[in-house]
Write a protein that holds these residues in place. Structure first.
Motif, PDB file in Angstrom:
ATOM      1  N   VAL A  24       0.872  -1.177   0.000  1.00  0.00           N
ATOM      2  CA  VAL A  24       0.000   0.000   0.000  1.00  0.00           C
ATOM      3  C   VAL A  24       0.907   1.225   0.000  1.00  0.00           C
ATOM      4  O   VAL A  24       1.706   1.404   0.925  1.00  0.00           O
ATOM      5  CB  VAL A  24      -0.928   0.025   1.233  1.00  0.00           C
ATOM      6  N   ILE A  25       0.810   2.050  -1.020  1.00  0.00           N
ATOM      7  CA  ILE A  25       1.658   3.241  -1.117  1.00  0.00           C
ATOM      8  C   ILE A  25       0.860   4.446  -0.629  1.00  0.00           C
ATOM      9  O   ILE A  25      -0.078   4.895  -1.284  1.00  0.00           O
ATOM     10  CB  ILE A  25       2.140   3.460  -2.562  1.00  0.00           C
ATOM     11  N   GLY A  26       1.230   4.946   0.535  1.00  0.00           N
ATOM     12  CA  GLY A  26       0.524   6.083   1.125  1.00  0.00           C
ATOM     13  C   GLY A  26      -0.193   5.676   2.398  1.00  0.00           C
ATOM     14  O   GLY A  26      -0.863   4.639   2.438  1.00  0.00           O
ATOM     15  N   ALA A  27      -0.060   6.483   3.446  1.00  0.00           N
ATOM     16  CA  ALA A  27      -0.698   6.175   4.727  1.00  0.00           C
ATOM     17  C   ALA A  27      -1.643   7.287   5.147  1.00  0.00           C
ATOM     18  O   ALA A  27      -1.695   7.689   6.303  1.00  0.00           O
ATOM     19  CB  ALA A  27       0.352   5.934   5.814  1.00  0.00           C
ATOM     20  N   GLY A  28      -2.395   7.787   4.169  1.00  0.00           N
ATOM     21  CA  GLY A  28      -3.444   8.748   4.472  1.00  0.00           C
ATOM     22  C   GLY A  28      -4.755   8.016   4.694  1.00  0.00           C
ATOM     23  O   GLY A  28      -4.774   6.835   5.062  1.00  0.00           O
ATOM     24  N   GLN A  29      -5.856   8.691   4.467  1.00  0.00           N
ATOM     25  CA  GLN A  29      -7.173   8.106   4.708  1.00  0.00           C
ATOM     26  C   GLN A  29      -7.392   6.837   3.886  1.00  0.00           C
ATOM     27  O   GLN A  29      -7.795   5.804   4.404  1.00  0.00           O
ATOM     28  CB  GLN A  29      -8.260   9.128   4.381  1.00  0.00           C
ATOM     29  N   ALA A  30      -7.085   6.913   2.584  1.00  0.00           N
ATOM     30  CA  ALA A  30      -7.307   5.751   1.718  1.00  0.00           C
ATOM     31  C   ALA A  30      -6.353   4.613   2.057  1.00  0.00           C
ATOM     32  O   ALA A  30      -6.747   3.442   2.100  1.00  0.00           O
ATOM     33  CB  ALA A  30      -7.161   6.155   0.254  1.00  0.00           C
ATOM     34  N   GLY A  31      -5.080   4.961   2.289  1.00  0.00           N
ATOM     35  CA  GLY A  31      -4.092   3.929   2.569  1.00  0.00           C
ATOM     36  C   GLY A  31      -4.353   3.192   3.868  1.00  0.00           C
ATOM     37  O   GLY A  31      -4.288   1.957   3.921  1.00  0.00           O
ATOM     38  N   LEU A  32      -4.655   3.934   4.923  1.00  0.00           N
ATOM     39  CA  LEU A  32      -4.916   3.290   6.213  1.00  0.00           C
ATOM     40  C   LEU A  32      -6.232   2.513   6.194  1.00  0.00           C
ATOM     41  O   LEU A  32      -6.341   1.452   6.823  1.00  0.00           O
ATOM     42  CB  LEU A  32      -4.935   4.335   7.331  1.00  0.00           C
ATOM     43  N   SER A  33      -7.232   3.020   5.482  1.00  0.00           N
ATOM     44  CA  SER A  33      -8.487   2.276   5.355  1.00  0.00           C
ATOM     45  C   SER A  33      -8.246   0.960   4.624  1.00  0.00           C
ATOM     46  O   SER A  33      -8.781  -0.089   5.009  1.00  0.00           O
ATOM     47  CB  SER A  33      -9.534   3.103   4.601  1.00  0.00           C
ATOM     48  N   SER A  34      -7.421   1.008   3.574  1.00  0.00           N
ATOM     49  CA  SER A  34      -7.087  -0.209   2.843  1.00  0.00           C
ATOM     50  C   SER A  34      -6.366  -1.198   3.749  1.00  0.00           C
ATOM     51  O   SER A  34      -6.672  -2.395   3.753  1.00  0.00           O
ATOM     52  CB  SER A  34      -6.204   0.129   1.637  1.00  0.00           C
ATOM     53  N   ALA A  35      -5.403  -0.691   4.531  1.00  0.00           N
ATOM     54  CA  ALA A  35      -4.654  -1.555   5.442  1.00  0.00           C
ATOM     55  C   ALA A  35      -5.574  -2.184   6.487  1.00  0.00           C
ATOM     56  O   ALA A  35      -5.451  -3.372   6.820  1.00  0.00           O
ATOM     57  CB  ALA A  35      -3.551  -0.751   6.125  1.00  0.00           C
ATOM     58  N   TYR A  36      -6.505  -1.398   6.994  1.00  0.00           N
ATOM     59  CA  TYR A  36      -7.456  -1.907   7.980  1.00  0.00           C
ATOM     60  C   TYR A  36      -8.249  -3.086   7.419  1.00  0.00           C
ATOM     61  O   TYR A  36      -8.387  -4.141   8.046  1.00  0.00           O
ATOM     62  CB  TYR A  36      -8.403  -0.786   8.411  1.00  0.00           C
ATOM     63  N   HIS A  37      -8.762  -2.925   6.199  1.00  0.00           N
ATOM     64  CA  HIS A  37      -9.579  -3.985   5.605  1.00  0.00           C
ATOM     65  C   HIS A  37      -8.741  -5.190   5.187  1.00  0.00           C
ATOM     66  O   HIS A  37      -9.210  -6.334   5.252  1.00  0.00           O
ATOM     67  CB  HIS A  37     -10.375  -3.432   4.426  1.00  0.00           C
ATOM     68  N   LYS A  39      -6.185  -6.231   6.865  1.00  0.00           N
ATOM     69  CA  LYS A  39      -5.980  -6.936   8.133  1.00  0.00           C
ATOM     70  C   LYS A  39      -7.247  -7.657   8.564  1.00  0.00           C
ATOM     71  O   LYS A  39      -7.201  -8.786   9.063  1.00  0.00           O
ATOM     72  CB  LYS A  39      -5.534  -5.943   9.203  1.00  0.00           C
ATOM     73  N   GLN A  40      -8.402  -7.025   8.358  1.00  0.00           N
ATOM     74  CA  GLN A  40      -9.675  -7.657   8.707  1.00  0.00           C
ATOM     75  C   GLN A  40      -9.909  -8.936   7.900  1.00  0.00           C
ATOM     76  O   GLN A  40     -10.567  -9.862   8.359  1.00  0.00           O
ATOM     77  CB  GLN A  40     -10.833  -6.687   8.449  1.00  0.00           C
ATOM     78  N   ARG A  41      -9.335  -8.975   6.683  1.00  0.00           N
ATOM     79  CA  ARG A  41      -9.494 -10.150   5.823  1.00  0.00           C
ATOM     80  C   ARG A  41      -8.459 -11.231   6.111  1.00  0.00           C
ATOM     81  O   ARG A  41      -8.374 -12.217   5.385  1.00  0.00           O
ATOM     82  CB  ARG A  41      -9.435  -9.724   4.354  1.00  0.00           C
ATOM     83  N   GLY A  42      -7.656 -11.019   7.149  1.00  0.00           N
ATOM     84  CA  GLY A  42      -6.734 -12.058   7.571  1.00  0.00           C
ATOM     85  C   GLY A  42      -5.298 -11.899   7.112  1.00  0.00           C
ATOM     86  O   GLY A  42      -4.462 -12.761   7.389  1.00  0.00           O
ATOM     87  N   LEU A  43      -4.972 -10.818   6.404  1.00  0.00           N
ATOM     88  CA  LEU A  43      -3.592 -10.612   5.981  1.00  0.00           C
ATOM     89  C   LEU A  43      -2.797 -10.008   7.133  1.00  0.00           C
ATOM     90  O   LEU A  43      -3.221  -9.030   7.747  1.00  0.00           O
ATOM     91  CB  LEU A  43      -3.517  -9.690   4.757  1.00  0.00           C
ATOM     92  N   ALA A  44      -1.658 -10.602   7.427  1.00  0.00           N
ATOM     93  CA  ALA A  44      -0.834 -10.136   8.537  1.00  0.00           C
ATOM     94  C   ALA A  44       0.072  -8.997   8.095  1.00  0.00           C
ATOM     95  O   ALA A  44       0.651  -9.052   7.001  1.00  0.00           O
ATOM     96  CB  ALA A  44       0.013 -11.281   9.070  1.00  0.00           C
ATOM     97  N   PRO A  45       0.194  -7.952   8.916  1.00  0.00           N
ATOM     98  CA  PRO A  45       1.136  -6.878   8.593  1.00  0.00           C
ATOM     99  C   PRO A  45       2.536  -7.449   8.396  1.00  0.00           C
ATOM    100  O   PRO A  45       3.008  -8.256   9.192  1.00  0.00           O
ATOM    101  CB  PRO A  45       1.067  -5.974   9.829  1.00  0.00           C
ATOM    102  N   GLY A  46       3.190  -7.053   7.331  1.00  0.00           N
ATOM    103  CA  GLY A  46       4.517  -7.582   7.038  1.00  0.00           C
ATOM    104  C   GLY A  46       4.450  -8.604   5.932  1.00  0.00           C
ATOM    105  O   GLY A  46       4.641  -8.301   4.770  1.00  0.00           O
ATOM    106  N   ARG A  47       4.119  -9.847   6.270  1.00  0.00           N
ATOM    107  CA  ARG A  47       4.042 -10.897   5.264  1.00  0.00           C
ATOM    108  C   ARG A  47       2.825 -10.729   4.351  1.00  0.00           C
ATOM    109  O   ARG A  47       2.900 -11.026   3.159  1.00  0.00           O
ATOM    110  CB  ARG A  47       3.988 -12.273   5.935  1.00  0.00           C
ATOM    111  N   GLY A  48       1.723 -10.248   4.902  1.00  0.00           N
ATOM    112  CA  GLY A  48       0.510 -10.102   4.111  1.00  0.00           C
ATOM    113  C   GLY A  48       0.416  -8.788   3.371  1.00  0.00           C
ATOM    114  O   GLY A  48      -0.018  -8.733   2.227  1.00  0.00           O
ATOM    115  N   PHE A  49       0.818  -7.721   4.041  1.00  0.00           N
ATOM    116  CA  PHE A  49       0.798  -6.397   3.405  1.00  0.00           C
ATOM    117  C   PHE A  49       1.765  -5.470   4.119  1.00  0.00           C
ATOM    118  O   PHE A  49       2.112  -5.678   5.286  1.00  0.00           O
ATOM    119  CB  PHE A  49      -0.616  -5.797   3.417  1.00  0.00           C
TER     120      PHE A  49
END
Length: 270
Positions: A24-37, A39-49
């Motif tokens: 995910v390139i960018g940690a603004g509203q769209a980027g953090l929302s994408s990261a949140y979802h 993670k909710q879908r089971g992807l682990a920070p690091g290995r998953g995204f």
């Protein structure tokens, strides 16, 4: 090739290629929302995204929106456990052997997918209206806003029909005279913006894009919620919308019918 990074989201060594699922390139509203979802879908920070972002200094006490908003995002990161790799500047994104290669100033990443969430915050959009360069007052963008008291005793035009315009209009109209202008009539909806409303909004965007047309603003398809705050602003008479002016004069703004208003500040919430 390294097959992941730890939860701390440390910046990798310059010659190491980090392998992950989604970058995910960018940690603004769209980027953090994408990261949140993700993670909710089971992807682990690091290995998953992995989320990549540039650093912002939030240490000052008196801050503008350009700092206050990232400070809020930092709290969001902590609340939902979304580590962000920073400071990182992405230089190149290209396809490499069936995956995406992301080259940065602090190392390289390999991913199955990319979410481009860079947005426009670092390059705010100010429409090029006739006469803009002749205006003798101040022109500011949302990201330059610090506090309403800075506008006391001045006439301020607030341009924009989104929630940021509404919020700043609320604050500034408490200390001075304001004029609110938008290109379109603003539609207010009662009730929450639930999943059904979200699906309808996405459908409207998809239909427009499939027809070969560029997507319009977010608020044009979602409308604005008639929250207690918005209702309170309306009740005290601050939400008196006027159509967009057609040109800017040295001392103010002018509408197509020839009507003019002298103003000191144009605040672009675009």
């Amino acid at each position: 090739m390294n097959d992941g990074i730890e939860q701390s989201a440390a910046v990798p060594a310059a010659k190491v290629t980090v392998k992950t699922g989604i970058v995910v390139i960018g940690a603004g509203q769209a980027g953090l929302s994408s990261a949140y979802h993700l993670k909710q879908r089971g992807l682990a920070p690091g290995r998953g995204f992995i989320v990549l972002d540039q650093a912002v200094d939030t240490s000052r006490e008196q801050v503008g929106a350009a700092v206050a908003v990232p400070r809020y995002f930092a709290e969001y990161e902590k609340r939902f456990g979304l580590p962000v790799v920073r400071p990182v500047t992405v230089k190149v994104v290209c396809e490499r052997e069936g995956r995406f290669r992301v080259e940065t100033d602090r190392g390289n990443f390999s991913a199955r997918g990319i979410i481009n969430a860079t947005g426009t915050w670092e390059n705010p959009y100010i429409p090029d209206y006739p006469g803009r360069e002749l205006f003798g007052g101040r022109q500011l963008h949302t990201r330059d806003y610090k506090r309403a008291s800075a506008f006391a005793g001045q006439r301020v035009v607030v341009v924009g029909g989104g929630i940021s315009a509404i919020q700043l209009l609320d604050e500034i109209s408490r200390v001075t005279e304001t004029i609110w202008v938008t290109r379109r009539e603003v539609v207010f909806h009662e009730g929450p913006f639930d999943e059904d409303a979200g699906r309808k909004a996405v459908k409207l965007v998809e239909e427009r894009v499939r027809a070969g047309l560029p997507p319009t603003s977010v608020v044009s398809v979602t409308g604005l919620r008639l929250t207690p705050l918005v209702q309170a602003i309306r009740d005290r008479g601050a939400l008196k919308r006027q159509p967009m002016f057609s040109e800017i004069t040295p001392t103010g703004v002018r509408w197509p019918d020839g009507r003019e208003e002298a103003v000191d500040v144009i605040l672009w919430c675009t």
